[in-house]
Every structure is written in C-alpha cells, then in structure tokens.
Design a protein around this motif. Structure first.
Motif, PDB file in Angstrom:
ATOM      1  N   LEU A   1      -2.342  -3.984 -11.129  1.00 32.51           N
ATOM      2  CA  LEU A   1      -2.210  -2.600 -11.581  1.00 32.51           C
ATOM      3  C   LEU A   1      -3.394  -1.757 -11.115  1.00 32.51           C
ATOM      4  CD1 LEU A   1      -0.870  -3.197 -15.203  1.00 32.51           C
ATOM      5  CD2 LEU A   1       0.411  -2.189 -13.308  1.00 32.51           C
ATOM      6  N   ASN A   2      -4.574  -2.336 -11.157  1.00 35.77           N
ATOM      7  CA  ASN A   2      -5.757  -1.605 -10.701  1.00 35.77           C
ATOM      8  C   ASN A   2      -5.703  -1.324  -9.203  1.00 35.77           C
ATOM      9  OD1 ASN A   2      -6.969  -1.433 -13.218  1.00 35.77           O
ATOM     10  ND2 ASN A   2      -8.062  -3.369 -12.994  1.00 35.77           N
ATOM     11  N   LEU A   3      -5.158  -2.268  -8.436  1.00 34.92           N
ATOM     12  CA  LEU A   3      -5.074  -2.088  -6.986  1.00 34.92           C
ATOM     13  C   LEU A   3      -4.109  -0.977  -6.595  1.00 34.92           C
ATOM     14  CD1 LEU A   3      -5.029  -5.794  -5.720  1.00 34.92           C
ATOM     15  CD2 LEU A   3      -6.762  -4.073  -5.183  1.00 34.92           C
TER      16      LEU A   3
ATOM     17  N   THR B   1     -11.249  10.620   3.192  1.00 30.67           N
ATOM     18  CA  THR B   1      -9.865  10.532   2.719  1.00 30.67           C
ATOM     19  C   THR B   1      -9.795   9.563   1.554  1.00 30.67           C
ATOM     20  OG1 THR B   1      -9.115  10.898   4.993  1.00 30.67           O
ATOM     21  CG2 THR B   1      -7.487  10.088   3.406  1.00 30.67           C
ATOM     22  N   LEU B   2     -10.389   8.387   1.726  1.00 24.36           N
ATOM     23  CA  LEU B   2     -10.376   7.342   0.699  1.00 24.36           C
ATOM     24  C   LEU B   2     -11.803   6.867   0.458  1.00 24.36           C
ATOM     25  CD1 LEU B   2      -7.262   5.377   1.984  1.00 24.36           C
ATOM     26  CD2 LEU B   2      -7.345   7.070   0.159  1.00 24.36           C
ATOM     27  N   PRO B   3     -12.106   6.458  -0.751  1.00 30.65           N
ATOM     28  CA  PRO B   3     -13.493   6.112  -1.071  1.00 30.65           C
ATOM     29  C   PRO B   3     -13.952   4.765  -0.534  1.00 30.65           C
ATOM     30  CG  PRO B   3     -12.104   5.842  -2.999  1.00 30.65           C
ATOM     31  CD  PRO B   3     -11.251   6.470  -1.944  1.00 30.65           C
ATOM     32  N   PHE B   4     -13.031   3.938  -0.083  1.00 33.72           N
ATOM     33  CA  PHE B   4     -13.399   2.611   0.422  1.00 33.72           C
ATOM     34  C   PHE B   4     -12.415   2.187   1.498  1.00 33.72           C
ATOM     35  CE2 PHE B   4     -11.171   2.379  -3.662  1.00 33.72           C
ATOM     36  CZ  PHE B   4     -10.013   1.676  -3.324  1.00 33.72           C
ATOM     37  N   LYS B   5     -12.791   1.185   2.246  1.00 34.48           N
ATOM     38  CA  LYS B   5     -11.926   0.646   3.305  1.00 34.48           C
ATOM     39  C   LYS B   5     -10.766  -0.129   2.671  1.00 34.48           C
ATOM     40  CE  LYS B   5     -15.377  -1.611   5.041  1.00 34.48           C
ATOM     41  NZ  LYS B   5     -16.354  -1.122   4.042  1.00 34.48           N
ATOM     42  N   ALA B   6      -9.798  -0.469   3.482  1.00 28.71           N
ATOM     43  CA  ALA B   6      -8.603  -1.157   2.983  1.00 28.71           C
ATOM     44  C   ALA B   6      -8.987  -2.407   2.198  1.00 28.71           C
ATOM     45  CB  ALA B   6      -7.693  -1.525   4.150  1.00 28.71           C
ATOM     46  N   SER B   7      -8.411  -2.534   1.011  1.00 26.38           N
ATOM     47  CA  SER B   7      -8.731  -3.655   0.129  1.00 26.38           C
ATOM     48  C   SER B   7      -7.808  -4.837   0.404  1.00 26.38           C
ATOM     49  CB  SER B   7      -8.619  -3.220  -1.326  1.00 26.38           C
ATOM     50  OG  SER B   7      -7.363  -2.620  -1.577  1.00 26.38           O
ATOM     51  N   LYS B   8      -8.180  -5.981  -0.146  1.00 25.52           N
ATOM     52  CA  LYS B   8      -7.379  -7.196   0.003  1.00 25.52           C
ATOM     53  C   LYS B   8      -6.036  -7.039  -0.695  1.00 25.52           C
ATOM     54  CE  LYS B   8      -9.897 -10.611   1.979  1.00 25.52           C
ATOM     55  NZ  LYS B   8      -9.392 -11.506   3.045  1.00 25.52           N
TER      56      LYS B   8
ATOM     57  N   ASN C   1      -4.642  -4.100  11.405  1.00 25.82           N
ATOM     58  CA  ASN C   1      -6.040  -4.372  11.721  1.00 25.82           C
ATOM     59  C   ASN C   1      -6.525  -5.669  11.093  1.00 25.82           C
ATOM     60  OD1 ASN C   1      -6.943  -1.672  13.044  1.00 25.82           O
ATOM     61  ND2 ASN C   1      -5.830  -1.050  11.206  1.00 25.82           N
ATOM     62  N   ASP C   2      -5.963  -6.020   9.953  1.00 23.04           N
ATOM     63  CA  ASP C   2      -6.278  -7.256   9.249  1.00 23.04           C
ATOM     64  C   ASP C   2      -5.126  -7.536   8.286  1.00 23.04           C
ATOM     65  OD1 ASP C   2      -7.120  -9.299   7.610  1.00 23.04           O
ATOM     66  OD2 ASP C   2      -9.107  -8.467   7.221  1.00 23.04           O
ATOM     67  N   PRO C   3      -4.244  -8.479   8.631  1.00 23.90           N
ATOM     68  CA  PRO C   3      -3.044  -8.718   7.823  1.00 23.90           C
ATOM     69  C   PRO C   3      -3.303  -9.190   6.396  1.00 23.90           C
ATOM     70  CG  PRO C   3      -2.780  -9.629  10.021  1.00 23.90           C
ATOM     71  CD  PRO C   3      -4.224  -9.236   9.888  1.00 23.90           C
ATOM     72  N   THR C   4      -4.548  -9.512   6.051  1.00 27.00           N
ATOM     73  CA  THR C   4      -4.852  -9.867   4.664  1.00 27.00           C
ATOM     74  C   THR C   4      -5.124  -8.631   3.820  1.00 27.00           C
ATOM     75  OG1 THR C   4      -7.261 -10.056   4.947  1.00 27.00           O
ATOM     76  CG2 THR C   4      -5.930 -11.994   5.483  1.00 27.00           C
ATOM     77  N   LYS C   5      -5.176  -7.466   4.455  1.00 24.82           N
ATOM     78  CA  LYS C   5      -5.514  -6.223   3.756  1.00 24.82           C
ATOM     79  C   LYS C   5      -4.270  -5.337   3.581  1.00 24.82           C
ATOM     80  CE  LYS C   5      -9.900  -7.270   3.678  1.00 24.82           C
ATOM     81  NZ  LYS C   5     -10.903  -6.646   4.532  1.00 24.82           N
ATOM     82  N   THR C   6      -4.349  -4.453   2.600  1.00 26.75           N
ATOM     83  CA  THR C   6      -3.275  -3.492   2.393  1.00 26.75           C
ATOM     84  C   THR C   6      -3.227  -2.496   3.545  1.00 26.75           C
ATOM     85  OG1 THR C   6      -2.439  -1.726   0.945  1.00 26.75           O
ATOM     86  CG2 THR C   6      -4.804  -2.059   0.983  1.00 26.75           C
ATOM     87  N   SER C   7      -2.041  -2.033   3.847  1.00 25.31           N
ATOM     88  CA  SER C   7      -1.886  -0.957   4.828  1.00 25.31           C
ATOM     89  C   SER C   7      -1.817   0.402   4.143  1.00 25.31           C
ATOM     90  CB  SER C   7      -0.632  -1.176   5.682  1.00 25.31           C
ATOM     91  OG  SER C   7       0.509  -1.376   4.861  1.00 25.31           O
TER      92      SER C   7
ATOM     93  N   LEU D   1       9.928   2.561  -5.532  1.00 23.33           N
ATOM     94  CA  LEU D   1      10.080   3.953  -5.966  1.00 23.33           C
ATOM     95  C   LEU D   1       8.866   4.798  -5.596  1.00 23.33           C
ATOM     96  CD1 LEU D   1      11.851   3.599  -9.450  1.00 23.33           C
ATOM     97  CD2 LEU D   1      12.847   3.680  -7.157  1.00 23.33           C
ATOM     98  N   CYS D   2       8.112   4.328  -4.607  1.00 21.72           N
ATOM     99  CA  CYS D   2       6.953   5.042  -4.046  1.00 21.72           C
ATOM    100  C   CYS D   2       5.794   5.189  -5.024  1.00 21.72           C
ATOM    101  CB  CYS D   2       7.364   6.434  -3.532  1.00 21.72           C
ATOM    102  SG  CYS D   2       8.606   6.366  -2.227  1.00 21.72           S
ATOM    103  N   LEU D   3       5.784   4.401  -6.100  1.00 20.51           N
ATOM    104  CA  LEU D   3       4.753   4.573  -7.115  1.00 20.51           C
ATOM    105  C   LEU D   3       3.620   3.569  -6.935  1.00 20.51           C
ATOM    106  CD1 LEU D   3       4.659   6.672  -9.453  1.00 20.51           C
ATOM    107  CD2 LEU D   3       5.093   4.768 -10.997  1.00 20.51           C
ATOM    108  N   SER D   4       2.961   3.624  -5.791  1.00 17.13           N
ATOM    109  CA  SER D   4       1.785   2.795  -5.539  1.00 17.13           C
ATOM    110  C   SER D   4       1.087   3.302  -4.285  1.00 17.13           C
ATOM    111  CB  SER D   4       2.167   1.323  -5.351  1.00 17.13           C
ATOM    112  OG  SER D   4       1.062   0.562  -4.914  1.00 17.13           O
ATOM    113  N   GLY D   5      -0.242   3.257  -4.295  1.00 26.29           N
ATOM    114  CA  GLY D   5      -1.016   3.633  -3.118  1.00 26.29           C
ATOM    115  C   GLY D   5      -1.441   2.433  -2.310  1.00 26.29           C
ATOM    116  N   SER D   6      -1.069   1.239  -2.761  1.00 25.48           N
ATOM    117  CA  SER D   6      -1.311   0.027  -1.995  1.00 25.48           C
ATOM    118  C   SER D   6       0.003  -0.374  -1.338  1.00 25.48           C
ATOM    119  CB  SER D   6      -1.855  -1.074  -2.910  1.00 25.48           C
ATOM    120  OG  SER D   6      -2.362  -2.149  -2.158  1.00 25.48           O
TER     121      SER D   6
END
Length: 510
Positions: A449-451, A430-437, A169-175, A151-156
């Motif tokens: 939930l935090n992610l 745009t974002l405060p940090f690089k793509a997270s795990k 760029n790294d399949p272990t990271k979120t897009s 339902l589009c309710l996540s930024g990860s």
C-alpha cells in the motif's frame, strides 16, 4: 402485437418494497402514503420507459479493424501489452507512419478493454473514444492496448491483474503507474508514441521512471470522452513519447473541443500547432525553481534537476529559486478530493459518475456495474482500501472533507497562478526518488500500500489545479532515469513544451 412483449425500462415497485425502502431511509411512511406515492410513480415509470426508447448519441467508428490478440509472455517481455491489434487510419496526416499505443483505460471499438482489473474482464467497447478517432484521422496506426494499474489507482506498476509491468532499465524496479505499459512500449521502441491518463501523475510518473517525455495537458484541453473516469474534476489524457517534439505533435492532434460531449471542456479552446512552435528559443523566459518541490528528494535527484534547470541559462533563460509554501499541502488536498471523488465516480458511479453533461457510454457503465457487484473481492488492495476508507468517511462525515478539499484547491490554484504571474514556468523534480523495487512475496500488505502512491507529492497537485505539467529526462543515476517537471499557466502548454524541448537540447550541450 410487438408492444405486448416490450419489457418496461423500470418495473413499478410494490407497496412492500416501498415500505422497506422508507424504513431504511428513515422516512417511515404509512401504507396509505405509500399507496398514493406508488400511484403517482406509474406516470414517472412511463416517462422513464419513453426516454429509454429514444435513439441516443453514439461515438463514430470510422476505420476497419479486427479484434487482434492477447500477446503471449515471450512476446511481451516487460508485460507492457494487454492486447495487440493493428488499426490503420487515414493514408496521410500529421501522424502518418507513426505507431501509437493506447492505455487500456481508453475505449477502442472491437478491442477488449480491462482497465487493469478483473471486474472489466471480457468487456469489448462498441465505440472509439474521441482521441482514437482523431489519431486515426491524422494517419496514426494503433498497434495495441497497454497494461495499466487496477482501475488506474496506483503510481507503481504491480497492481495490474496480469502481473507487474517491468522497468526496461532494471526489470526488478517499477516502471511507474498507472500508465505503465504505455511508457514501457515507447521506451522499448515497440511504439513511437503512446496515450496515457493522469489523475495523480499517471502520465508523468511512468514517463519519468522510463526516461521519457510525458505531458499532462491543461485540464480540459484534451477530451476525455470514451475513457474510464476516476474523478471528473481531475481526469486528463495526454501523450508519452521519447521527445518533447513528439509529445507536441501528438498533443496537437488529440486536443480541442469535442462538441459538448465532455463536461471538462469549454467551446473556446484554441489548439495551436504545438510541434511547429516548439523551439529552443527561451531567451528571456523566467524560470522559478520551487524550493518546496526539492524538499525530501534523494540527493542525486536534487543535483540532476538543479543542474538541468541551471543549464537553461546557457540558452538565455533567467533561473532562480523561489518559495511556494502551499505546494507542500497540494498532495494532501489532492488526497481528500481523489479518494472520496473516486469512490463516488468510479465505484458508485460505475466508471463515469453523475451530475455532468456530456456523453455517457452505457456499455462501459454496465460492465462496471456488473463487475463491481459480481467480483468486488477481485479488486486490488489499493482500491479496496480506498472503498473502505471512503465508505467510513461518507457514513460518518458525509461529504464534508471532499468539499473541504475542493475549497482548499481554490487556494492552491491561486497560489500557483500568483507565482506564474512572475515566472513563465515553475520547475521541480518530477518524482522525489528513483524507481523503487517491485514488491515481492516477502513484502507485507502495508508495504504494498505504501509503494502504490508515495511518489506523487509533486505530480498530484497539478491534477487538481489543472495546470499543464511536463516531465523530461535530465539524466540517470545508478542506471535509473531522473525527470524534471515543468509547470505552466493554464492553456499555455506551448511554453511548457518549449522549455522542455530546451532542456533536452541543454542536456546535450552540457
């Protein structure tokens, strides 16, 4: 004889049903009162029945297509695609020869639509969203629906029911989310351009973390007709592409007034030819680096964005740091509006909400209503948390805090507008940090939930204020992309695009 077999739109309630309802609402009507009310309701029921038999409006479906197919895992390496199809538009036009991927929150007639969630599984719309018709009329070729968050309710990019969408760029990271599949399809070269949706950063987040350009246009510039809504006052659709020029081209095709079918729009909308106006001539433009937008960001993100912004001086722009304290409150104000608004619009309002003029797609609303009633346990943890929290707030505080958020948004919008009287555009990471795990089985529910939403401090404020905001790639650190966000005045999307294109040019000059 046929009229004898017509089923009424609404069945007249019994006195017992009205008595039970009156108790639950605290009205405590007598039986005599309820009988009188029921008698009057006969006329109302006939009116509902009469209107339900009138012919309603529809959205056109202009070009032939087949349903397509769901891709197998070996042909869907990063899980970008929900459904593959091949819909060819006009023989010529601005998008002739271009392949377009469509976020699965946007309806394409005859092609399954799930919006990342089990509650819509099996739904096939019978209409094309307005932007779909515009893309096809301009010669674009639609090659599939892309996976998005539940339902589009996540930024990860891990809440989609088919599994996580992986970062090329790294399949272990979120897009990034929620338009993850759209960004990945463009980043991997499987599509030339894509459509994303943005209610808290969902075009800009995946565009940033996949190293692309993506613009959330001015609120109301692009019609939202035929797309699933999260909250009517923050809904945006917009382009994702490898370059700002391509974003500009797609934007000029999909933008413009939609004949009153979208309450987010005004008839006076003007759409210039953005692609012809996007040049690297930004001499004399004043650019403000928002100090608060850099606070709390990773050091490499800060240095890359500062370097890119200062590089615009080589093209004649004036660049200076400025302070906008209200920006730090933006994501908190957005939270009040989005959580309560999303529950009322998306959950209780069955994906479309209430109290707005415009086109309401019955089939999509009915699919939402059936799915939410039948499969609420299948919603993502992010959506469940939102429903529980807003249910509690609504029961105990009514709409006090939603109203407070909308009132504070007036102040926030004024603060940005005041800054934009001095500066042509504002700039920040745009974002405060690089793509997270991406989360694993070792992560707790609290971790997940935090992610989901912790990256939106800079992107979310401009969904509630409606200012155009563009992300452009300004480099990489540890193989991961870093994005710079450019914000402009309402309906001055062209200046935002010009500065974004200049940033792309400046990157190659450095």
């Amino acid at each position: 004889m046929g009229d004898l077999y017509k089923v009424p739109a609404i069945k007249l309630p019994s006195v017992d049903q009205l008595q039970e309802l009156s108790r639950s609402l605290g009205i405590q009507c007598s039986v005599e009162e309820l009988e009188d009310y029921r008698e009057h309701m006969k006329g109302l029921t006939e009116t509902y029945d009469r209107v339900s038999r009138l012919e309603g409006p529809s959205l056109p479906v202009k070009y032939p297509r087949t349903p397509g197919y769901r891709p197998c895992p070996q042909d869907n390496k990063y899980n970008a695609w929900y459904w593959r199809c091949d819909i060819k538009g006009a023989e010529s036009g601005k998008l002739a020869g271009k392949t377009i991927a469509i976020k699965d929150s946007v309806a394409v007639a005859g092609v399954p639509m799930m919006n990342g969630s089990k509650i819509l599984e099996g739904y096939v719309p019978e209409f094309d969203a307005t932007i779909i018709s515009r893309i096809l009329d301009a010669g674009g070729r639609i090659i599939g629906k892309t996976n998005c968050e539940d339902l589009c309710l996540s930024g990860s990019s891990f809440t989609n029911v088919t599994g996580p969408i992986l970062n090329p760029n790294d399949p272990t990271k979120t897009s990034g989310g929620s338009s993850a599949g759209s960004a990945v399809a463009v980043a991997t070269g499987e599509a030339d351009m894509a459509i994303g949706g943005d209610q808290g950063g969902s075009i800009r987040i995946p565009s940033c973390w996949c190293g692309l350009a993506g613009i959330k246009p001015t609120f109301g510039l692009v019609p939202y007709t035929g797309a699933s809504s999260i909250e009517t006052t923050i809904d945006h659709l917009g382009p994702i592409a490898k370059s700002v020029k391509d974003c500009a081209l797609l934007l000029e095709v999909i933008a413009g007034f939609d004949e009153g079918r979208d309450p987010r729009q005004y008839p006076s909308i003007q759409v210039p030819e953005y692609s012809k106006l996007v040049t690297n001539d930004i001499a004399g433009k004043k650019i403000g680096l928002v100090k608060e937008g850099f606070e709390g960001c990773e050091p490499d993100v800060v240095s890359q964005v500062q370097k890119a912004a200062l590089g615009l001086r080589r093209l004649g722009a004036e660049v200076e740091e400025m302070s906008l304290p209200m920006h730090s409150e933006g994501v908190h104000i957005w939270t009040l509006i989005t959580l309560e608004g999303a529950d009322k619009c998306m959950i209780q309002g069955n994906g479309m909400g209430y109290q707005n003029k415009g086109f309401y797609p019955f089939s999509l609303q009915e699919a939402y209503a059936r799915g939410i009633k039948a499969r609420p346990q299948d919603l993502s943890e992010t959506v469940k948390m939102m429903i529980l929290y807003t249910g509690y707030v609504s029961q105990n505080y009514q709409n006090r805090f939603y109203a407070m958020g909308q009132n504070q948004n007036i102040m926030l919008t004024k603060a940005y507008n005041k800054a934009l009287e001095t500066y042509d555009v504002l700039v920040m990471p745009t974002l405060p940090f690089k793509a997270s795990k991406l989360p694993t089985s070792k992560d707790t529910r609290q971790d997940r939930l935090n992610l989901a939403l912790k990256m939106a401090k800079n992107t979310a404020p401009f969904d509630i204020t409606g200012h155009p905001a563009l992300t452009v790639n300004v480099g990489f650190s540890q193989i991961l992309p870093i994005g710079m966000m450019i914000i402009g005045r309402h309906f001055d999307d062209v200046t935002v695009l010009q500065v974004g294109h200049a940033a792309e040019i400046a990157k190659f000059l450095s």
